[in-house]
Design a protein around this motif. Structure first.
Motif, PDB file in Angstrom:
ATOM      1  N   ALA A 127      61.266 -10.501   5.589  1.00  0.00           N
ATOM      2  CA  ALA A 127      61.846  -9.826   4.387  1.00  0.00           C
ATOM      3  C   ALA A 127      62.080 -11.045   3.417  1.00  0.00           C
ATOM      4  O   ALA A 127      62.379 -12.174   3.619  1.00  0.00           O
ATOM      5  CB  ALA A 127      63.026  -9.238   4.713  1.00  0.00           C
ATOM      6  N   ASP A 128      62.032 -10.431   1.924  1.00  0.00           N
ATOM      7  CA  ASP A 128      62.281 -11.462   0.929  1.00  0.00           C
ATOM      8  C   ASP A 128      63.712 -10.983   0.289  1.00  0.00           C
ATOM      9  O   ASP A 128      64.245 -10.061   0.374  1.00  0.00           O
ATOM     10  CB  ASP A 128      61.457 -11.345  -0.104  1.00  0.00           C
ATOM     11  CG  ASP A 128      59.843 -11.805   0.255  1.00  0.00           C
ATOM     12  OD1 ASP A 128      59.989 -12.299   1.011  1.00  0.00           O
ATOM     13  OD2 ASP A 128      58.782 -11.376  -0.312  1.00  0.00           O
ATOM     14  N   LEU A 129      64.334 -12.343  -0.071  1.00  0.00           N
ATOM     15  CA  LEU A 129      65.833 -12.030  -0.723  1.00  0.00           C
ATOM     16  C   LEU A 129      65.252 -12.179  -2.198  1.00  0.00           C
ATOM     17  O   LEU A 129      64.712 -12.882  -2.813  1.00  0.00           O
ATOM     18  CB  LEU A 129      66.564 -13.196  -0.432  1.00  0.00           C
ATOM     19  CG  LEU A 129      68.061 -12.986  -0.843  1.00  0.00           C
ATOM     20  CD1 LEU A 129      68.673 -11.860  -0.002  1.00  0.00           C
ATOM     21  CD2 LEU A 129      68.799 -14.234  -0.727  1.00  0.00           C
ATOM     22  N   ALA A 130      66.003 -11.089  -3.061  1.00  0.00           N
ATOM     23  CA  ALA A 130      65.445 -11.121  -4.596  1.00  0.00           C
ATOM     24  C   ALA A 130      66.797 -11.301  -5.385  1.00  0.00           C
ATOM     25  O   ALA A 130      68.053 -11.062  -4.972  1.00  0.00           O
ATOM     26  CB  ALA A 130      65.019  -9.761  -4.784  1.00  0.00           C
ATOM     27  N   ARG A 131      66.709 -11.690  -6.693  1.00  0.00           N
ATOM     28  CA  ARG A 131      67.641 -12.091  -7.597  1.00  0.00           C
ATOM     29  C   ARG A 131      67.419 -11.076  -8.750  1.00  0.00           C
ATOM     30  O   ARG A 131      66.389 -10.992  -9.221  1.00  0.00           O
ATOM     31  CB  ARG A 131      67.999 -13.259  -8.118  1.00  0.00           C
ATOM     32  CG  ARG A 131      69.140 -13.740  -9.009  1.00  0.00           C
ATOM     33  CD  ARG A 131      69.058 -15.155  -9.613  1.00  0.00           C
ATOM     34  NE  ARG A 131      68.069 -15.395 -10.534  1.00  0.00           N
ATOM     35  CZ  ARG A 131      66.925 -16.095 -10.696  1.00  0.00           C
ATOM     36  NH1 ARG A 131      67.014 -16.971  -9.637  1.00  0.00           N
ATOM     37  NH2 ARG A 131      66.393 -16.117 -11.582  1.00  0.00           N
ATOM     38  N   VAL A 132      68.480 -10.379  -9.312  1.00  0.00           N
ATOM     39  CA  VAL A 132      68.337  -9.685 -10.425  1.00  0.00           C
ATOM     40  C   VAL A 132      69.435 -10.171 -11.265  1.00  0.00           C
ATOM     41  O   VAL A 132      70.297 -10.213 -11.099  1.00  0.00           O
ATOM     42  CB  VAL A 132      68.545  -8.080 -10.006  1.00  0.00           C
ATOM     43  CG1 VAL A 132      68.636  -7.181 -11.188  1.00  0.00           C
ATOM     44  CG2 VAL A 132      67.833  -7.343  -8.884  1.00  0.00           C
ATOM     45  N   ASP A 133      68.616 -10.542 -12.475  1.00  0.00           N
ATOM     46  CA  ASP A 133      69.497 -11.273 -13.677  1.00  0.00           C
ATOM     47  C   ASP A 133      70.069 -10.325 -14.590  1.00  0.00           C
ATOM     48  O   ASP A 133      69.802  -9.119 -14.469  1.00  0.00           O
ATOM     49  CB  ASP A 133      68.623 -12.226 -14.262  1.00  0.00           C
ATOM     50  CG  ASP A 133      68.405 -13.309 -13.209  1.00  0.00           C
ATOM     51  OD1 ASP A 133      69.047 -13.793 -12.524  1.00  0.00           O
ATOM     52  OD2 ASP A 133      67.191 -13.910 -13.682  1.00  0.00           O
ATOM     53  N   PRO A 134      70.997 -10.561 -15.269  1.00  0.00           N
ATOM     54  CA  PRO A 134      71.681  -9.744 -16.319  1.00  0.00           C
ATOM     55  C   PRO A 134      70.760  -9.089 -17.255  1.00  0.00           C
ATOM     56  O   PRO A 134      70.938  -7.978 -17.501  1.00  0.00           O
ATOM     57  CB  PRO A 134      72.838 -10.533 -16.907  1.00  0.00           C
ATOM     58  CG  PRO A 134      73.168 -11.586 -15.896  1.00  0.00           C
ATOM     59  CD  PRO A 134      71.781 -11.960 -15.138  1.00  0.00           C
ATOM     60  N   ASP A 135      69.628  -9.903 -17.504  1.00  0.00           N
ATOM     61  CA  ASP A 135      68.693  -9.325 -18.453  1.00  0.00           C
ATOM     62  C   ASP A 135      67.592  -8.368 -17.710  1.00  0.00           C
ATOM     63  O   ASP A 135      66.894  -7.853 -18.520  1.00  0.00           O
ATOM     64  CB  ASP A 135      67.838 -10.178 -19.244  1.00  0.00           C
ATOM     65  CG  ASP A 135      67.202 -11.455 -18.231  1.00  0.00           C
ATOM     66  OD1 ASP A 135      66.935 -10.806 -17.012  1.00  0.00           O
ATOM     67  OD2 ASP A 135      66.640 -12.205 -19.021  1.00  0.00           O
TER      68      ASP A 135
END
Length: 299
Positions: A127-135
Motif C-alpha cells: 500500500a501507498d501512503l498519501a498526503r493531502v495538502d490544505p489546497d
C-alpha cells in the motif's frame, strides 16, 4: 505491573479511530456508519454519519474535523459550523479501503489504506501512503508499506511513525518542510514476517499486528494488537515493555491516550474484526486504563 481495565461504553458495532479533543473522546463506529463523542463518564452522543464507513480522524488548524470515508476512498470534512462535505478523493492512490490518518500542525493529512480487498479475501498487496495538502493536492509520499495503519507524529513535528499491521512493526520517516517524507527507516521490528500473500496466514503467524496506536512522552508507543487480544507498549527498536490482555472474548483494534492529564488509554475492543459478524451485532466496547506516562505528539 497489573493494569485495571474499566468499561466506559457498551453496545457499539466496531469502534475505531479514537481521539481525545476538547475534553472528550471522539470515535468512529464502522458499522453504525457514524462518528460519536463520548464523555469521560461514558455518555455517547451521535455527531454525524459517514455512509461509506468512518475510520481515522483529525482536526485542521481552522477547527474543521476531517474523517476517513473508507469504502469510497474519500475524506470528509465537518466544518466548525457543523456542515459535512467532501474534502478529498483518494481513489486514484488507494489500493484498498482508506483507513487511519494523522494531521500535522500545518493541516497536512497523512493517510494510509489497506492495499488490497481485505474483507473480500484478495491476496495481500503493498500500500501507498498519501498526503493531502490544505489546497487539496494529493501526493503519494511513501510506497510499498505492509498495511499502513495507526500513525503518530512526534511533538516536534519532525517524524511520522506508521504501524504496519502485516509487517509486525513500525516504520518512521523524517517530515521535510514541504511535507515530503525522507529517511525511511525501521522504527520497531517485532519479528520476521512470513513470505505470503495470504492475510490470514500472515496474521496467524503469532507475530504482533499493530493497529491503532498512540505516542507517549517517553517516546514509546501503545498499540492495539489486532491478533493478540491485547494492548502493548513498544520501545524504539521493538522491545515490548508492557502488555495488557483484553477481557475474555475481546480483541483490541485501536487505542489513544487522552484525558485531562493524558494518562488515560482508551481502547476500542470487539470480539473480532470481520464485517459479516460485527455489522450484525452490538458487542463492541470502549475500555479505559490508567497509565504512568502521558500522551505526546499527534494525534
Amino acid at each position: 505491573m497489573a493494569r485495571e481495565l474499566t468499561t466506559l461504553v457498551t453496545g457499539g458495532k466496531f469502534y475505531e479511530g479514537p481521539r481525545w479533543h476538547d475534553g472528550q473522546w471522539w470515535v468512529s463506529d464502522f458499522y453504525r456508519r457514524s462518528v460519536f463523542t463520548v464523555t469521560t463518564d461514558g455518555v455517547e452522543t451521535h455527531q454525524f454519519d459517514v455512509d461509506e464507513q468512518p475510520s481515522g480522524m483529525g482536526w485542521l488548524p481552522d477547527g474543521s474535523l476531517v474523517v476517513v470515508s473508507m469504502k469510497d476512498r474519500h475524506l470528509v470534512r465537518r466544518a466548525p459550523d457543523g456542515t459535512v462535505g467532501h474534502y478529498a478523493d483518494l481513489s486514484s492512490v488507494a489500493g484498498g479501503h482508506v483507513n487511519d490518518m494523522v494531521v500535522d500542525d500545518r493541516g497536512r493529512v497523512y493517510v494510509g489504506n489497506f492495499g488490497f480487498d481485505l474483507m473480500g479475501g484478495a491476496p495481500m498487496g503493498p500500500a501507498d501512503l498519501a498526503r493531502v495538502d490544505p489546497d487539496g493536492t494529493i501526493t503519494v509520499v511513501a510506497e510499498g508499506l505492509h498495511f499502513p495503519n495507526g500513525s503518530v507524529i512526534t511533538p516536534d513535528g519532525s517524524t511520522l511513525i506508521v504501524a504496519e499491521t502485516t509487517g509486525a512493526g513500525f516504520v518512521a520517516f523524517t517530515i521535510t518542510d514541504d511535507g515530503s517524507l525522507v529517511d525511511r527507516r525501521v522504527w520497531a521490528s517485532m519479528g520476521d514476517v512470513p513470505d505470503t500473500t495470504d492475510v490470514m496466514e500472515a496474521l496467524g503467524s503469532g507475530l504482533p499486528a499493530p493497529d491503532g496506536c498512540t505516542l507517549d512522552a517517553e517516546g514509546h508507543i501503545w498499540f492495539a494488537d489486532a491478533v493478540g487480544a491485547r494492548v502493548a507498549r513498544v520501545a524504539p527498536g521493538g522491545e515490548i515493555v508492557e502488555s495488557v490482555p483484553m477481557p475474555d472474548g475481546l480483541g483490541a483494534f485501536a487505542c489513544q491516550l487522552g484525558g485531562e492529564d493524558g494518562r488515560t488509554l482508551l481502547i476500542c475492543a470487539a470480539p473480532d474484526f470481520f464485517e459479516h459478524s460485527r455489522s450484525v451485532a452490538d458487542e463492541a466496547v470502549l475500555l479505559t486504563m490508567q497509565v504512568d506516562v502521558p500522551h505526546a505528539g499527534r494525534p
